[in-house]
Scaffold this motif. Structure first.
Motif, PDB file in Angstrom:
ATOM      1  N   UNK A 290      20.538  35.330  50.263  1.00 24.53           N
ATOM      2  CA  UNK A 290      21.170  36.480  49.618  1.00 24.53           C
ATOM      3  C   UNK A 290      22.636  36.212  49.321  1.00 24.53           C
ATOM      4  N   UNK A 291      23.385  35.732  50.310  1.00 25.29           N
ATOM      5  CA  UNK A 291      24.828  35.599  50.089  1.00 25.29           C
ATOM      6  C   UNK A 291      25.134  34.505  49.058  1.00 25.29           C
ATOM      7  N   UNK A 292      24.318  33.466  49.036  1.00 25.93           N
ATOM      8  CA  UNK A 292      24.543  32.422  48.022  1.00 25.93           C
ATOM      9  C   UNK A 292      24.228  32.944  46.630  1.00 25.93           C
ATOM     10  N   UNK A 293      23.127  33.692  46.518  1.00 27.47           N
ATOM     11  CA  UNK A 293      22.747  34.248  45.211  1.00 27.47           C
ATOM     12  C   UNK A 293      23.821  35.211  44.691  1.00 27.47           C
ATOM     13  N   UNK A 294      24.267  36.112  45.560  1.00 26.15           N
ATOM     14  CA  UNK A 294      25.251  37.113  45.127  1.00 26.15           C
ATOM     15  C   UNK A 294      26.571  36.428  44.766  1.00 26.15           C
ATOM     16  N   UNK A 295      26.953  35.456  45.562  1.00 23.13           N
ATOM     17  CA  UNK A 295      28.215  34.754  45.325  1.00 23.13           C
ATOM     18  C   UNK A 295      28.192  34.024  43.981  1.00 23.13           C
ATOM     19  N   UNK A 296      27.066  33.373  43.672  1.00 20.45           N
ATOM     20  CA  UNK A 296      26.936  32.691  42.375  1.00 20.45           C
ATOM     21  C   UNK A 296      26.946  33.710  41.230  1.00 20.45           C
ATOM     22  N   UNK A 297      26.276  34.832  41.423  1.00 25.78           N
ATOM     23  CA  UNK A 297      26.283  35.891  40.394  1.00 25.78           C
ATOM     24  C   UNK A 297      27.682  36.428  40.172  1.00 25.78           C
ATOM     25  N   UNK A 298      28.460  36.515  41.238  1.00 24.31           N
ATOM     26  CA  UNK A 298      29.850  36.983  41.117  1.00 24.31           C
ATOM     27  C   UNK A 298      30.664  36.010  40.263  1.00 24.31           C
ATOM     28  N   UNK A 299      30.536  34.708  40.542  1.00 28.52           N
ATOM     29  CA  UNK A 299      31.244  33.719  39.725  1.00 28.52           C
ATOM     30  C   UNK A 299      30.818  33.841  38.261  1.00 28.52           C
ATOM     31  N   UNK A 300      29.513  33.944  38.039  1.00 27.68           N
ATOM     32  CA  UNK A 300      29.017  33.992  36.663  1.00 27.68           C
ATOM     33  C   UNK A 300      29.518  35.243  35.932  1.00 27.68           C
ATOM     34  N   UNK A 301      29.585  36.359  36.641  1.00 28.64           N
ATOM     35  CA  UNK A 301      30.107  37.587  36.025  1.00 28.64           C
ATOM     36  C   UNK A 301      31.579  37.401  35.667  1.00 28.64           C
ATOM     37  N   UNK A 302      32.324  36.739  36.542  1.00 25.02           N
ATOM     38  CA  UNK A 302      33.736  36.461  36.252  1.00 25.02           C
ATOM     39  C   UNK A 302      33.872  35.573  35.024  1.00 25.02           C
ATOM     40  N   UNK A 303      33.043  34.554  34.943  1.00 25.15           N
ATOM     41  CA  UNK A 303      33.107  33.625  33.804  1.00 25.15           C
ATOM     42  C   UNK A 303      32.765  34.355  32.504  1.00 25.15           C
ATOM     43  N   UNK A 304      31.775  35.229  32.548  1.00 29.56           N
ATOM     44  CA  UNK A 304      31.400  35.978  31.336  1.00 29.56           C
ATOM     45  C   UNK A 304      32.531  36.878  30.838  1.00 29.56           C
ATOM     46  N   UNK A 305      33.449  37.218  31.721  1.00 33.86           N
ATOM     47  CA  UNK A 305      34.567  38.089  31.325  1.00 33.86           C
ATOM     48  C   UNK A 305      35.708  37.309  30.680  1.00 33.86           C
ATOM     49  N   UNK A 306      35.618  35.992  30.666  1.00 34.56           N
ATOM     50  CA  UNK A 306      36.716  35.171  30.129  1.00 34.56           C
ATOM     51  C   UNK A 306      36.578  35.031  28.617  1.00 34.56           C
ATOM     52  N   UNK A 307      37.590  35.461  27.899  1.00 40.17           N
ATOM     53  CA  UNK A 307      37.633  35.332  26.434  1.00 40.17           C
ATOM     54  C   UNK A 307      39.080  35.522  26.014  1.00 40.17           C
ATOM     55  N   UNK A 308      39.461  34.988  24.851  1.00 39.44           N
ATOM     56  CA  UNK A 308      40.827  35.208  24.383  1.00 39.44           C
ATOM     57  C   UNK A 308      41.070  36.708  24.216  1.00 39.44           C
ATOM     58  N   UNK A 309      42.221  37.139  24.665  1.00 42.36           N
ATOM     59  CA  UNK A 309      42.646  38.537  24.625  1.00 42.36           C
ATOM     60  C   UNK A 309      41.982  39.443  25.657  1.00 42.36           C
ATOM     61  N   UNK A 310      41.043  38.910  26.428  1.00 43.53           N
ATOM     62  CA  UNK A 310      40.629  39.638  27.630  1.00 43.53           C
ATOM     63  C   UNK A 310      41.789  39.529  28.619  1.00 43.53           C
TER      64      UNK A 310
END
Ligand code: MF3
Ligand code: CO
Ligand code: CO
Length: 255
Positions: free
Chosen positions: A121-141
């Motif tokens: 569980x903790x590994x899955x959630x932690x990886x999902x957290x990183x991926x959500x952070x990465x998806x938020x990266x864009x110019x002007x974000x």
């Protein structure tokens, strides 16, 4: 000031980041029941040296080893040593390489042998957290968008975000501006621009967010002894979104 990398600097960052990622990929098959964290350190150290690079953590602010190995309730900055890994453990291996004047930084939490339900569980959630952070990266974000995205995923899974440590700009220095918090409010913080390079590396606890330090003054552990996991990538902001410089497998490529 947040440094905007030139084309040449970006090209150099790609190389050091690729080496860090290759080191992490290489070590995966060695992370098995019965190995010590010192042995993992030594294999990574030799691989990095053999590729003409230097492990950035070695002697960094007095850190005594070449990588960080953080087991179970250890959050980050675990010092490799005599500890023998056993089936059911989770261990974060954090690799930073210094190659041709530039640092690349990536980490992953591995299961040793047979995973436990809590470990999964903790590994899955932690990886999902990183991926959500990465998806938020864009110019002007903005930086706050990244932290907010991460915290939403952690909260939805009844896990918590460690607040004392954050991601960071990276390049000629191991840790540069900006500080990339893994919590925050949308539409706050510095505006992201193409050419910025930073890490995202949320430390996620199965229990409460509070931490303490072991007497070695490096190892960070959860106060409530709950499991903690972390995944880290080094990320370039591009004109259209981002490029995950420490990803080898195209996982983050979109068309
Ligand atoms: N690699 C860690 C990070 O992601 C930093 C380790 S610093 C050390 O920023 F001194 F503990 F190695
Ligand atoms: Co790291
Ligand atoms: Co880092």
């Amino acid at each position: 000031m947040i440094h905007i990398k030139t084309a040449d600097e970006i090209a150099a960052m790609r190389l050091t980041c690729r080496l860090a990622a290759e080191t992490l990929l290489m070590i995966e098959s060695h992370v098995v029941d019965g190995i010590t964290t010192q042995e993992i350190n030594d294999i990574c150290h030799n691989f990095i040296i053999d590729h003409g690079a230097i492990p950035s953590p070695l002697n960094y602010r007095g850190f005594p080893k070449s990588i960080c190995t953080s087991v179970n309730q250890q959050v980050c900055h675990g010092i490799p040593g005599k500890r023998v890994l056993k089936s059911g453990d989770i261990v974060n291996v954090d690799i930073t390489t210094y190659y041709n004047g530039f640092h690349g930084d990536t980490s992953k939490t591995f299961h040793v042998g047979q995973p436990t339900p809590k470990g999964l569980k903790i590994c899955q959630v932690s990886k999902e957290c990183l991926d959500a952070g990465i998806r938020a990266v864009a110019p002007n974000a903005r930086l706050g968008d990244i932290g907010w995205a991460i915290e939403q995923v952690a909260q939805a899974n009844r896990c918590s975000v460690v607040r004392e440590y954050c991601g960071h700009g990276i390049g000629r220095e191991f840790h540069e501006e900006p500080a990339v918090l893994h919590y925050g409010k949308p539409n706050t913080g510095a505006v992201l621009k193409p050419g910025m390079i930073f890490t995202i590396e949320p430390m996620i606890n199965l229990g409460k967010p509070e931490i303490r330090h072991l007497p070695d003054r490096w190892t960070v552990v959860t106060r409530d002894h709950s499991l903690s996991a972390q995944f880290e990538h080094t990320i370039l902001v591009t004109e259209t979104g981002c490029d995950v410089l420490t990803s080898l497998d195209g996982e983050y490529l979109t068309s």
